[in-house]
Design a protein around this motif. Structure first.
Motif, short mmCIF file in Angstrom:
data_model
loop_
_atom_site.label_atom_id
_atom_site.label_comp_id
_atom_site.label_asym_id
_atom_site.label_seq_id
_atom_site.Cartn_x
_atom_site.Cartn_y
_atom_site.Cartn_z
N ARG A 23 0.83 -1.20 0.00
CA ARG A 23 0.00 0.00 0.00
C ARG A 23 0.87 1.26 0.00
O ARG A 23 0.51 2.25 -0.64
N VAL A 24 2.00 1.21 0.68
CA VAL A 24 2.91 2.36 0.64
C VAL A 24 3.46 2.54 -0.77
O VAL A 24 3.53 3.66 -1.30
N LEU A 25 3.84 1.45 -1.41
CA LEU A 25 4.39 1.51 -2.76
C LEU A 25 3.40 2.08 -3.76
O LEU A 25 3.80 2.73 -4.74
N ARG A 26 2.12 1.85 -3.55
CA ARG A 26 1.10 2.36 -4.47
C ARG A 26 0.62 3.75 -4.10
O ARG A 26 -0.29 4.28 -4.73
N GLY A 27 1.20 4.36 -3.08
CA GLY A 27 0.81 5.70 -2.68
C GLY A 27 -0.51 5.75 -1.95
O GLY A 27 -1.14 6.80 -1.85
N LEU A 28 -0.93 4.61 -1.38
CA LEU A 28 -2.22 4.55 -0.69
C LEU A 28 -2.08 4.71 0.82
O LEU A 28 -3.09 4.84 1.52
N MET A 29 -0.85 4.70 1.34
CA MET A 29 -0.65 4.79 2.77
C MET A 29 0.74 5.36 3.05
O MET A 29 1.68 5.07 2.32
N ARG A 30 0.83 6.18 4.10
CA ARG A 30 2.13 6.69 4.51
C ARG A 30 2.84 5.66 5.38
O ARG A 30 2.21 4.86 6.06
N PRO A 31 4.18 5.71 5.38
CA PRO A 31 4.91 4.77 6.23
C PRO A 31 4.49 4.82 7.69
O PRO A 31 4.40 3.78 8.35
N THR A 32 4.22 6.02 8.21
CA THR A 32 3.89 6.14 9.62
C THR A 32 2.52 5.58 9.96
O THR A 32 2.19 5.44 11.14
N SER A 33 1.73 5.24 8.94
CA SER A 33 0.44 4.61 9.20
C SER A 33 0.56 3.10 9.38
O SER A 33 -0.38 2.45 9.83
N CYS A 34 1.71 2.56 9.05
CA CYS A 34 1.91 1.12 9.19
C CYS A 34 2.05 0.77 10.67
O CYS A 34 2.88 1.38 11.38
N PRO A 35 1.31 -0.20 11.17
CA PRO A 35 1.40 -0.55 12.60
C PRO A 35 2.75 -1.14 12.99
O PRO A 35 3.07 -1.19 14.17
N LEU A 36 3.55 -1.56 11.99
CA LEU A 36 4.86 -2.14 12.28
C LEU A 36 5.97 -1.10 12.29
O LEU A 36 7.08 -1.38 12.75
N PHE A 37 5.68 0.09 11.78
CA PHE A 37 6.72 1.11 11.56
C PHE A 37 7.41 1.50 12.87
O PHE A 37 6.76 1.88 13.85
N GLY A 38 8.74 1.41 12.87
CA GLY A 38 9.52 1.85 14.01
C GLY A 38 9.49 0.93 15.21
O GLY A 38 10.17 1.16 16.20
N GLY A 39 8.66 -0.12 15.15
CA GLY A 39 8.57 -1.08 16.24
C GLY A 39 9.10 -2.42 15.77
O GLY A 39 10.30 -2.68 15.80
N GLU A 40 8.17 -3.27 15.30
CA GLU A 40 8.61 -4.56 14.76
C GLU A 40 9.48 -4.40 13.53
O GLU A 40 10.34 -5.23 13.24
#
Length: 369
Positions: free
Chosen positions: A320-337
């Motif tokens: 979804r990030v690659l398709r421009g549908l979501m920002r990285p910071t919206s990913c629940p795994l970002f910066g954690g897992e």
């Protein structure tokens, strides 16, 4: 004043920002995609998103070749490294990218002979120095890096080096943009065209975007003034309802491309009828492979792998990030897992990945959809 200082001059930057603020219509949102991962990193490294009006939204495109490579292709390369006597070589930003079977770095840690190289020429030299080994170069990149691979293949043929081969994962930017802009798309108002790949294929390669999709495109460089100028030119055209192509990076990008580089690519490569992209699924004629004339240098002929993936778009956060549908910071795994130390996806580890840019420069940004 040094050349680079002109493009980072604070007075000129302030002047451009003032012009952007005066042009922006507060009643609307401007959705602008920077296709190139290098542009994403430059925007955030210079802190430009914080300086732009809040209704100018930067959307991150699929312009990172490492990030769009599906796990199955990585697994195929790792399987080659399992073969007796093989040395697998790859660019440094590939070493930590995970497939389903681990990463090249993990394969090296487990005893496989996997080496980072700076150029495909390094793989050729390694083959010459180890005539009893088979050396595979994990070739990856848009048309930016494909000419170097093509010239290495021609050099290997001329020097009659028979123990080197290319695992070709070079992809083409125009079919990817066509797939990205096809309905339903990401609802873009304008696009900042790639900088690096355009030095090879030229700015005229993007004429189809304003013609067929009705949005303006500005080909840009990577300095603050380059990027802000591109944003201003796009906002002016969006306000006027004008869709056209502007080459704002003429100091590096010829309209018709680099004739010598294009000729080398055409000599060595042909288009694949289909290739799977992470996040975009299978795209026709979107990748390159070695011509039949160079079959003896094709690693997929040396080690024929099963085709991987079903071609379905990846609806995971990375896709979804690659398709421009979501920002990285919206990913629940970002910066954690998922972090640069323990990446789950290529976008966090690649030098051009959007998640890596956000993690490095915008860690405190709140999540946004």
């Amino acid at each position: 004043m040094r050349h680079i200082d002109v493009y980072r001059n604070s007075d000129l930057i302030a002047g451009l920002l003032g012009r952007i603020r005066r042009q922006v219509d507060p009643a609307r949102t401007y959705r602008i995609m920077e296709v190139c991962g290098g542009h994403t990193h430059a925007f955030h490294r210079f802190g430009l998103p914080d300086l732009l009006p809040s209704n100018v939204e930067l959307i991150h495109g699929p312009g990172c070749p490492v990030c769009v490579l599906p796990r199955g292709r990585i697994d195929q390369g790792l399987a080659m490294a399992e073969e007796p006597g093989v040395i697998l070589t790859a660019f440094g930003d590939m070493m930590r990218v995970p497939g389903t079977l681990g990463s090249p770095l993990r394969a090296r840690a487990s005893g496989r002979d996997v080496r980072a190289v700076y150029s495909p020429i390094d793989a050729l030299r390694l083959a010459e120095a180890n005539p009893d080994r088979r050396v595979v170069f994990f070739a990856i990149g848009f048309e930016t890096t494909a000419p170097a691979t093509a010239l290495t293949v021609l050099l290997a043929r001329r020097k009659r080096v028979e123990n080197v081969s290319v695992f070709c994962n070079h992809v083409r930017i125009v079919p990817a943009l066509e797939a990205l802009l096809a309905p339903p798309g990401a609802g873009l108002d304008g696009m900042i065209g790639p900088g690096h790949v355009s030095t090879v294929i030229g700015s005229l390669a993007y004429e189809f975007i304003p013609r067929d999709h009705g949005i303006p495109v500005v080909v840009s460089g990577f300095e603050p003034l380059d990027l802000l100028q591109a944003v201003l030119l796009l906002i002016e055209r969006i306000n006027e309802g004008r869709a056209d192509l502007v080459n704002a990076y003429r100091r590096a990008v010829p309209d018709g491309g680099n004739a010598a580089a294009l000729a080398a690519m055409d000599r060595v490569f042909e288009e694949r009828d289909s290739f799977e992209w992470r996040g975009l699924g299978r795209i026709p004629w979107s990748a390159l492979r070695l011509r039949e004339e160079f079959a003896d240098l094709d690693a997929e002929r040396w080690f024929p792998p099963p085709d991987a993936g079903d071609g379905a778009p990846d609806d995971s956060p990375c896709g979804r990030v690659l398709r421009g549908l979501m920002r990285p910071t919206s990913c629940p795994l970002f910066g954690g897992e998922c972090s640069p130390e323990h990446p789950i996806g290529a976008l966090m580890v690649s030098s051009e990945g959007a998640c890596a840019a956000y993690h490095a420069y915008r860690r405190g940004e709140p999540a946004a959809t």
